[in-house]
Scaffold this motif. Sequence first.
Motif, mmCIF file in Angstrom:
data_model
loop_
_atom_site.group_PDB
_atom_site.id
_atom_site.type_symbol
_atom_site.label_atom_id
_atom_site.label_comp_id
_atom_site.label_asym_id
_atom_site.label_seq_id
_atom_site.Cartn_x
_atom_site.Cartn_y
_atom_site.Cartn_z
ATOM 1 N N VAL A 1 -5.216 40.127 49.895
ATOM 2 C CA VAL A 1 -5.800 39.794 48.731
ATOM 3 C C VAL A 1 -5.377 38.610 48.130
ATOM 4 O O VAL A 1 -6.049 38.290 46.944
ATOM 5 C CB VAL A 1 -6.160 40.954 47.701
ATOM 6 N N GLY A 2 -4.379 38.050 48.106
ATOM 7 C CA GLY A 2 -3.238 36.687 48.040
ATOM 8 C C GLY A 2 -2.116 36.800 48.399
ATOM 9 O O GLY A 2 -1.631 37.829 48.589
ATOM 10 N N ILE A 3 -2.133 35.600 48.465
ATOM 11 C CA ILE A 3 -0.464 35.259 48.993
ATOM 12 C C ILE A 3 0.341 34.757 47.535
ATOM 13 O O ILE A 3 -0.294 33.019 47.249
ATOM 14 C CB ILE A 3 -0.588 34.405 49.921
ATOM 15 N N GLY B 1 10.669 31.837 49.157
ATOM 16 C CA GLY B 1 9.294 32.934 49.700
ATOM 17 C C GLY B 1 8.506 33.222 49.471
ATOM 18 O O GLY B 1 7.563 32.235 49.402
ATOM 19 N N ILE B 2 7.629 34.227 50.442
ATOM 20 C CA ILE B 2 6.152 34.280 50.229
ATOM 21 C C ILE B 2 6.666 36.043 49.588
ATOM 22 O O ILE B 2 6.558 36.938 50.692
ATOM 23 C CB ILE B 2 5.429 34.248 51.248
ATOM 24 N N VAL B 3 5.121 36.352 49.362
ATOM 25 C CA VAL B 3 4.793 37.960 49.010
ATOM 26 C C VAL B 3 3.529 37.430 49.026
ATOM 27 O O VAL B 3 2.355 37.521 48.652
ATOM 28 C CB VAL B 3 4.801 38.114 47.295
ATOM 29 N N LEU B 4 2.947 38.317 50.328
ATOM 30 C CA LEU B 4 1.566 38.852 51.111
ATOM 31 C C LEU B 4 1.303 40.736 50.194
ATOM 32 O O LEU B 4 1.452 41.579 50.042
ATOM 33 C CB LEU B 4 1.752 39.802 51.976
ATOM 34 N N ARG B 5 0.396 40.199 49.195
ATOM 35 C CA ARG B 5 -0.618 41.159 48.734
ATOM 36 C C ARG B 5 -1.544 42.004 49.308
ATOM 37 O O ARG B 5 -2.837 41.257 49.564
ATOM 38 C CB ARG B 5 -0.869 40.912 47.254
ATOM 39 N N PHE B 6 -1.852 43.407 49.401
ATOM 40 C CA PHE B 6 -3.206 43.525 50.307
ATOM 41 C C PHE B 6 -3.526 44.895 50.110
ATOM 42 O O PHE B 6 -2.974 45.717 49.171
ATOM 43 C CB PHE B 6 -2.311 43.681 51.606
ATOM 44 N N SER B 7 -5.147 44.940 50.365
ATOM 45 C CA SER B 7 -5.354 46.877 49.700
ATOM 46 C C SER B 7 -5.610 47.961 50.480
ATOM 47 O O SER B 7 -4.831 48.820 50.265
ATOM 48 C CB SER B 7 -6.918 46.261 49.671
ATOM 49 N N SER B 8 -5.060 47.551 51.752
ATOM 50 C CA SER B 8 -4.035 48.865 52.859
ATOM 51 C C SER B 8 -3.575 47.862 53.688
ATOM 52 O O SER B 8 -3.472 46.764 54.219
ATOM 53 C CB SER B 8 -5.395 49.231 53.256
ATOM 54 N N LEU C 1 -3.595 48.484 45.965
ATOM 55 C CA LEU C 1 -2.882 47.560 46.013
ATOM 56 C C LEU C 1 -2.124 47.341 46.020
ATOM 57 O O LEU C 1 -0.576 48.007 45.374
ATOM 58 C CB LEU C 1 -3.029 46.321 45.269
ATOM 59 N N HIS C 2 -0.388 46.841 47.514
ATOM 60 C CA HIS C 2 0.864 46.875 47.908
ATOM 61 C C HIS C 2 0.528 44.995 47.844
ATOM 62 O O HIS C 2 0.021 44.527 48.000
ATOM 63 C CB HIS C 2 1.164 48.081 49.302
ATOM 64 N N PHE C 3 2.294 45.406 47.958
ATOM 65 C CA PHE C 3 3.189 44.395 48.614
ATOM 66 C C PHE C 3 4.397 43.718 49.332
ATOM 67 O O PHE C 3 4.564 45.441 49.547
ATOM 68 C CB PHE C 3 3.098 43.132 47.699
ATOM 69 N N VAL C 4 4.324 42.942 50.143
ATOM 70 C CA VAL C 4 5.772 42.924 50.842
ATOM 71 C C VAL C 4 6.404 41.762 50.954
ATOM 72 O O VAL C 4 5.647 40.397 51.429
ATOM 73 C CB VAL C 4 5.403 43.418 52.740
ATOM 74 N N ALA C 5 7.206 41.642 51.179
ATOM 75 C CA ALA C 5 7.959 40.019 50.703
ATOM 76 C C ALA C 5 8.916 39.716 51.355
ATOM 77 O O ALA C 5 9.518 40.885 52.501
ATOM 78 C CB ALA C 5 9.245 40.411 48.805
ATOM 79 N N PHE D 1 -6.649 32.899 45.286
ATOM 80 C CA PHE D 1 -5.544 33.356 46.858
ATOM 81 C C PHE D 1 -4.205 33.225 47.033
ATOM 82 O O PHE D 1 -2.906 34.158 47.330
ATOM 83 C CB PHE D 1 -6.558 33.481 47.940
ATOM 84 N N ILE D 2 -4.102 31.814 46.988
ATOM 85 C CA ILE D 2 -2.817 31.036 47.171
ATOM 86 C C ILE D 2 -1.765 30.732 45.798
ATOM 87 O O ILE D 2 -3.082 31.171 44.756
ATOM 88 C CB ILE D 2 -2.715 29.881 47.848
ATOM 89 N N ALA D 3 -1.295 31.376 44.657
ATOM 90 C CA ALA D 3 -0.698 31.439 43.667
ATOM 91 C C ALA D 3 0.311 31.133 43.977
ATOM 92 O O ALA D 3 1.941 31.150 44.875
ATOM 93 C CB ALA D 3 -0.159 32.626 42.962
ATOM 94 N N ASP D 4 1.241 29.517 43.573
ATOM 95 C CA ASP D 4 2.443 29.395 42.732
ATOM 96 C C ASP D 4 2.959 29.650 41.996
ATOM 97 O O ASP D 4 3.472 28.600 41.410
ATOM 98 C CB ASP D 4 2.206 27.364 43.267
ATOM 99 N N ALA D 5 4.488 30.271 42.050
ATOM 100 C CA ALA D 5 5.045 31.205 40.961
ATOM 101 C C ALA D 5 6.096 31.434 41.094
ATOM 102 O O ALA D 5 6.339 31.867 42.827
ATOM 103 C CB ALA D 5 3.853 32.287 40.431
ATOM 104 N N PRO D 6 7.530 31.686 40.738
ATOM 105 C CA PRO D 6 8.853 32.455 41.357
ATOM 106 C C PRO D 6 8.207 33.503 41.658
ATOM 107 O O PRO D 6 7.830 34.625 41.413
ATOM 108 C CB PRO D 6 9.637 31.957 40.244
ATOM 109 N N ILE D 7 9.195 34.145 42.832
ATOM 110 C CA ILE D 7 9.602 35.719 43.386
ATOM 111 C C ILE D 7 9.745 36.134 42.742
ATOM 112 O O ILE D 7 10.201 37.200 41.052
ATOM 113 C CB ILE D 7 9.304 35.652 44.747
ATOM 114 N N ILE D 8 11.354 35.996 42.363
ATOM 115 C CA ILE D 8 12.484 35.980 41.541
ATOM 116 C C ILE D 8 13.423 34.633 41.113
ATOM 117 O O ILE D 8 13.490 34.129 41.864
ATOM 118 C CB ILE D 8 13.305 36.946 42.279
ATOM 119 N N SER D 9 12.894 34.000 39.797
ATOM 120 C CA SER D 9 13.793 32.928 39.397
ATOM 121 C C SER D 9 15.439 33.112 39.223
ATOM 122 O O SER D 9 15.617 33.987 39.275
ATOM 123 C CB SER D 9 13.147 32.508 37.961
#
Length: 252
Positions: free
Chosen positions: A111-113, A135-142, A157-161, A220-228
């Motif tokens: 659902v988003g990155i 890095g990237i964070v993958l967000r998904f519904s299943s 909704l879950h995510f994996v980093a 769908f794609i967001a450019d933002a710090p994961i951990i600043s």
Amino acid sequence: SVLDFIMGNHKAGAVFRTLVELRSHEPSHIQQLTRVREAAIRTSVAIAVNDDERVQLACVVQSPVALDTLKTSSAADSVLILTDAAVYVCSYCDQKEKVTEFIRVGLAALVGIQYGAYITDTRTPQGLDPARNHGIVLRFSSYSAQSQSEATNGEQLHFVACKLVAEAQVVMQNTGEEAAAPELARVERLEIQAPDLLTECLCSAVLSLKLTTGDTSSQFIADAPIISAAAAKQEKTLLDKMANRLHSALWI
């Protein structure tokens, strides 16, 4: 790393990886580390990827390989694999040379990155450099996962980093005509890119494949710090601060 191991912050495997990373700066060990990581990608593809899927890109990352987790005491060496149907995050053990577990996220479930700075070490200037710590964070519904624990499925909704490695990166893709028998080859033009540029390439590749499903929002794609850097410094515990002081004292 030895201090962190003594204080209980890291396991022996983390010390081993640090020693490998330090030795990787020596020319004779860069090639050795590259061969190890190339073997990790080939093994992960052979074990995790479905036979009917074609590998678009695969690279070396660090990831907790756990749902909804950004930072752990010792991020495991992992392999990120993008195919024409899914994204895989595989935990690979360098010492045992095998895949210990993996998470598979179908493209239809994405659902988003989010991609951006991923600061996990505040002790050195290199650790605070956003270009080297991306890095990237993958967000998904299943999801579907295979590990030592029983796999579960759900619609929440879950995510994996994943955090890309900054040294001796290996990027590979399938150059063969058949997906069932992948002919993996290295992509040197991507291997020389800084982690921040490589994450952008990965996001673009995922977006291109996602568009084929016909279900993609404008956000769908967001450019933002994961951990600043600021957030990483604030999250430091008392034990982390003590370890930092010990590190500083040893380097003085």
